[in-house]
Design a protein around this motif. Structure first.
Motif, PDB file in Angstrom:
ATOM      1  N   ALA A  62      33.616  16.428  10.087  1.00  0.00           N
ATOM      2  CA  ALA A  62      34.228  17.576   9.667  1.00  0.00           C
ATOM      3  C   ALA A  62      34.395  17.527   8.281  1.00  0.00           C
ATOM      4  N   PHE A  63      34.882  16.431   7.788  1.00  0.00           N
ATOM      5  CA  PHE A  63      35.318  16.330   6.352  1.00  0.00           C
ATOM      6  C   PHE A  63      34.130  15.657   5.208  1.00  0.00           C
ATOM      7  N   THR A  64      33.231  14.796   5.754  1.00  0.00           N
ATOM      8  CA  THR A  64      32.356  14.331   4.813  1.00  0.00           C
ATOM      9  C   THR A  64      30.893  14.611   5.410  1.00  0.00           C
ATOM     10  N   ALA A  65      29.860  14.273   4.579  1.00  0.00           N
ATOM     11  CA  ALA A  65      28.580  14.348   5.007  1.00  0.00           C
ATOM     12  C   ALA A  65      28.016  13.224   6.037  1.00  0.00           C
ATOM     13  N   VAL A  66      28.896  12.425   6.514  1.00  0.00           N
ATOM     14  CA  VAL A  66      28.627  11.681   7.578  1.00  0.00           C
ATOM     15  C   VAL A  66      28.632  12.199   8.814  1.00  0.00           C
ATOM     16  N   ASP A  67      27.576  12.466   9.389  1.00  0.00           N
ATOM     17  CA  ASP A  67      27.435  12.953  10.691  1.00  0.00           C
ATOM     18  C   ASP A  67      26.888  12.070  11.863  1.00  0.00           C
ATOM     19  N   ASP A  68      27.511  11.871  12.832  1.00  0.00           N
ATOM     20  CA  ASP A  68      27.083  10.974  13.920  1.00  0.00           C
ATOM     21  C   ASP A  68      26.644   9.653  13.556  1.00  0.00           C
ATOM     22  N   GLN A  69      27.285   8.998  12.921  1.00  0.00           N
ATOM     23  CA  GLN A  69      27.427   7.431  12.418  1.00  0.00           C
ATOM     24  C   GLN A  69      28.271   6.554  12.965  1.00  0.00           C
ATOM     25  N   VAL A  70      29.533   7.011  13.065  1.00  0.00           N
ATOM     26  CA  VAL A  70      30.805   5.914  13.318  1.00  0.00           C
ATOM     27  C   VAL A  70      31.546   6.682  14.440  1.00  0.00           C
ATOM     28  N   TYR A  71      31.642   5.711  15.389  1.00  0.00           N
ATOM     29  CA  TYR A  71      32.495   6.292  16.765  1.00  0.00           C
ATOM     30  C   TYR A  71      33.448   5.250  17.158  1.00  0.00           C
ATOM     31  N   GLY A  72      34.575   5.930  17.612  1.00  0.00           N
ATOM     32  CA  GLY A  72      35.674   5.120  17.982  1.00  0.00           C
ATOM     33  C   GLY A  72      36.957   5.586  17.663  1.00  0.00           C
ATOM     34  N   PRO A  73      38.163   5.001  18.222  1.00  0.00           N
ATOM     35  CA  PRO A  73      39.491   5.608  17.746  1.00  0.00           C
ATOM     36  C   PRO A  73      39.759   5.156  16.335  1.00  0.00           C
ATOM     37  N   LEU A  74      40.159   6.053  15.597  1.00  0.00           N
ATOM     38  CA  LEU A  74      40.532   5.788  14.246  1.00  0.00           C
ATOM     39  C   LEU A  74      42.046   5.787  13.962  1.00  0.00           C
ATOM     40  N   ALA A 103      44.321   2.332   4.162  1.00  0.00           N
ATOM     41  CA  ALA A 103      43.996   1.618   5.204  1.00  0.00           C
ATOM     42  C   ALA A 103      43.481   2.263   6.439  1.00  0.00           C
ATOM     43  N   PHE A 104      42.503   1.731   7.120  1.00  0.00           N
ATOM     44  CA  PHE A 104      41.763   2.373   8.181  1.00  0.00           C
ATOM     45  C   PHE A 104      41.383   1.103   9.194  1.00  0.00           C
ATOM     46  N   GLY A 105      41.206   1.559  10.366  1.00  0.00           N
ATOM     47  CA  GLY A 105      40.983   0.561  11.391  1.00  0.00           C
ATOM     48  C   GLY A 105      39.945   1.552  12.528  1.00  0.00           C
ATOM     49  N   ILE A 106      38.969   1.158  13.005  1.00  0.00           N
ATOM     50  CA  ILE A 106      38.333   1.562  14.120  1.00  0.00           C
ATOM     51  C   ILE A 106      38.245   0.449  15.181  1.00  0.00           C
ATOM     52  N   GLN A 107      38.920   0.797  16.629  1.00  0.00           N
ATOM     53  CA  GLN A 107      38.841  -0.420  17.359  1.00  0.00           C
ATOM     54  C   GLN A 107      38.903   0.028  18.811  1.00  0.00           C
ATOM     55  N   PRO A 108      37.961  -0.071  19.599  1.00  0.00           N
ATOM     56  CA  PRO A 108      36.586  -0.514  19.406  1.00  0.00           C
ATOM     57  C   PRO A 108      35.912   0.388  18.876  1.00  0.00           C
ATOM     58  N   GLY A 109      34.535   0.147  18.535  1.00  0.00           N
ATOM     59  CA  GLY A 109      33.750   1.270  17.886  1.00  0.00           C
ATOM     60  C   GLY A 109      32.300   1.066  17.993  1.00  0.00           C
ATOM     61  N   ARG A 110      31.674   1.977  17.323  1.00  0.00           N
ATOM     62  CA  ARG A 110      29.952   1.705  17.256  1.00  0.00           C
ATOM     63  C   ARG A 110      29.576   2.481  15.935  1.00  0.00           C
ATOM     64  N   TYR A 155      25.292  -9.289  20.030  1.00  0.00           N
ATOM     65  CA  TYR A 155      25.356  -8.964  18.805  1.00  0.00           C
ATOM     66  C   TYR A 155      24.175  -8.074  18.250  1.00  0.00           C
ATOM     67  N   TYR A 156      23.124  -7.991  19.023  1.00  0.00           N
ATOM     68  CA  TYR A 156      22.069  -6.926  19.022  1.00  0.00           C
ATOM     69  C   TYR A 156      22.363  -5.489  19.029  1.00  0.00           C
ATOM     70  N   GLY A 157      23.592  -5.357  19.629  1.00  0.00           N
ATOM     71  CA  GLY A 157      23.847  -4.101  19.902  1.00  0.00           C
ATOM     72  C   GLY A 157      24.623  -3.404  18.725  1.00  0.00           C
ATOM     73  N   ASP A 158      24.983  -2.016  18.584  1.00  0.00           N
ATOM     74  CA  ASP A 158      25.546  -1.304  17.629  1.00  0.00           C
ATOM     75  C   ASP A 158      26.941  -1.279  17.803  1.00  0.00           C
ATOM     76  N   GLU A 159      27.551  -1.952  18.832  1.00  0.00           N
ATOM     77  CA  GLU A 159      28.772  -1.615  19.005  1.00  0.00           C
ATOM     78  C   GLU A 159      29.816  -3.049  18.332  1.00  0.00           C
ATOM     79  N   PHE A 160      31.043  -2.685  18.158  1.00  0.00           N
ATOM     80  CA  PHE A 160      31.873  -3.513  17.298  1.00  0.00           C
ATOM     81  C   PHE A 160      33.461  -3.646  17.789  1.00  0.00           C
ATOM     82  N   GLU A 161      33.818  -4.825  17.787  1.00  0.00           N
ATOM     83  CA  GLU A 161      35.511  -5.017  18.295  1.00  0.00           C
ATOM     84  C   GLU A 161      36.231  -4.144  17.518  1.00  0.00           C
ATOM     85  N   GLU A 162      36.241  -4.277  16.190  1.00  0.00           N
ATOM     86  CA  GLU A 162      37.087  -3.792  15.054  1.00  0.00           C
ATOM     87  C   GLU A 162      36.411  -3.810  13.940  1.00  0.00           C
ATOM     88  N   LEU A 163      36.415  -2.602  13.220  1.00  0.00           N
ATOM     89  CA  LEU A 163      36.180  -2.571  11.943  1.00  0.00           C
ATOM     90  C   LEU A 163      37.268  -1.941  10.993  1.00  0.00           C
TER      91      LEU A 163
END
Length: 182
Positions: free
Chosen positions: A87-99, A122-129, A168-176
């Motif tokens: 909604a607020f940036t030019a970044v579409d469909d790249q980062v997923y997860g609760p912010l 300060a920000f955190g996404i946990q878990p995410g993709r 670790y080959y996947g695109d998911e992460f525990e925390e960013l």
């Protein structure tokens, strides 16, 4: 469009006032804008889009002057990061997860290089993709044939360990997460 705007001498209450964001989706705004002297404060503003909310507070000072001073705080707790980033940036469909988002920035207008900008983000996404991003795969690819050979040898030597590495080959992460002082 839509919603209600109620104004008194120094306060404008916003109740589900709708607008289309520049190059983006429709959003609604609730809260109040309060004026006093040459200062405007934003109280309990909530900007909602796509079912997600962004809390906004802050102030503009020096309305009667050429240069305004501003303070802006943004917050989110568990909002879907992709919805807000799209909604607020030019970044579409790249980062997923609760912010989780907690910012408090201040500065002044008329500062094209943002030298007056101060505060924290300060920000955190946990878990995410991160869509189509595998850090391990990128690292192995940068090592070329050597990286592939090392993985092959490790897989032959310790198959169970390699099985664990597959995650670790996947695109998911525990925390960013990150915290920045400006």
């Amino acid at each position: 469009s839509g919603g209600a705007v109620r104004a008194s001498a120094q306060r404008i209450a916003l109740d589900d006032v709708r607008a289309v964001l520049p190059d983006g989706p429709e959003a609604s705004l609730r809260g109040a804008v309060v004026g006093q002297g040459d200062t405007v404060r934003f109280e309990n503003l909530v900007l909602a889009t796509g079912g997600e909310a962004l809390d906004i507070s802050g102030r503009l000072e020096g309305l009667s002057q050429d240069v305004l001073r501003y303070q802006l705080a943004l917050g989110a707790q568990g909002a879907e990061s992709n919805t807000l980033l799209s909604a607020f940036t030019a970044v579409d469909d790249q980062v997923y997860g609760p912010l989780r988002l907690d910012t408090d920035l201040s500065g002044r207008t008329g500062d094209p290089r943002l030298e007056s900008l101060r505060g924290r983000v300060a920000f955190g996404i946990q878990p995410g993709r991160l869509k189509d991003v595998s850090l391990l795969e990128q690292t192995v690819n940068r090592l070329g044939g050597f990286g592939e050979a090392a993985l092959l040898v490790a897989g032959l030597k310790e198959p169970e360990r390699m099985k664990k590495m597959e995650r670790y080959y996947g695109d998911e992460f525990e925390e960013l997460a990150g915290s920045f002082q400006v």
